[in-house]
Design a protein around this motif. Sequence first.
Motif, PDB file in Angstrom:
ATOM      1  N   ASP A  68       0.844  -1.193   0.000  1.00  0.00           N
ATOM      2  CA  ASP A  68       0.000   0.000   0.000  1.00  0.00           C
ATOM      3  C   ASP A  68       0.881   1.245   0.000  1.00  0.00           C
ATOM      4  OD1 ASP A  68      -2.381  -1.455   0.067  1.00  0.00           O
ATOM      5  OD2 ASP A  68      -2.347  -1.602   2.240  1.00  0.00           O
ATOM      6  N   SER A  91       5.451   4.648  -0.054  1.00  0.00           N
ATOM      7  CA  SER A  91       5.075   3.499   0.760  1.00  0.00           C
ATOM      8  C   SER A  91       5.938   3.457   2.015  1.00  0.00           C
ATOM      9  CB  SER A  91       5.249   2.197  -0.014  1.00  0.00           C
ATOM     10  OG  SER A  91       4.951   1.087   0.824  1.00  0.00           O
ATOM     11  N   TRP A 137       1.834  -2.995   4.303  1.00  0.00           N
ATOM     12  CA  TRP A 137       0.408  -2.958   4.010  1.00  0.00           C
ATOM     13  C   TRP A 137      -0.356  -2.279   5.153  1.00  0.00           C
ATOM     14  CZ3 TRP A 137       3.686  -7.089   3.726  1.00  0.00           C
ATOM     15  CH2 TRP A 137       3.997  -7.548   2.446  1.00  0.00           C
TER      16      TRP A 137
END
Length: 198
Positions: free
Chosen positions: A42, A77, A81
């Motif tokens: 993500d 990032s 995640w």
Amino acid sequence: MIATNDELRPEQRPDRSGAFAQVLAYGRKVARDLALTGVPEDSYAVQEARQPPPHARYGFAGFADDVSAPVRERRSSIGGWRVYQRLLDETIRLDERGNQVGPATSRTVREIWLLRSGALQEVVLHTEADGACSAQSAPLTEGVAHAITDSEQWRQERSSHAGVRLLRRTAVLTPSEADPEFAALEGLLRELRGRMQR
């Protein structure tokens, strides 16, 4: 760089409950599975897209026109995640009727991320009026893990600066029923692991 609990020697590790240690171990397993199956990481907006402010024209044939391009979005990032996020604070601009105008002028969000290393991190993202976002991270603590289930109410304060009406909304978190087994966090990790099937 902030050292995660897994990088510390046993005598340096803070005391933690057995249930929290089990959830951290499950997080490491989920991170390994996501990395092995190639689930993309993500990202968050380092710079949100922004349109230039409307330009007022002066004089004959619009003298004093400025050419300004919109600000493009840039993303980064943290290296893993996103597991969870909660809005903690935001300030929005209002028109004379009390309706929101444009994006929030500032915003603070608390997130929990699962890093590729398997460590769980608390990340606080603060976005300014120009859309620039800064991130601060630290290893996840039991207190933050318990706060996932806190109920929220919103405190609102109105103000006006140089003719601009602002509304600031702040989350007031109330601890809910205790979650000694960290079932909420484990459930979020299970949902994240479900991305392997997509």
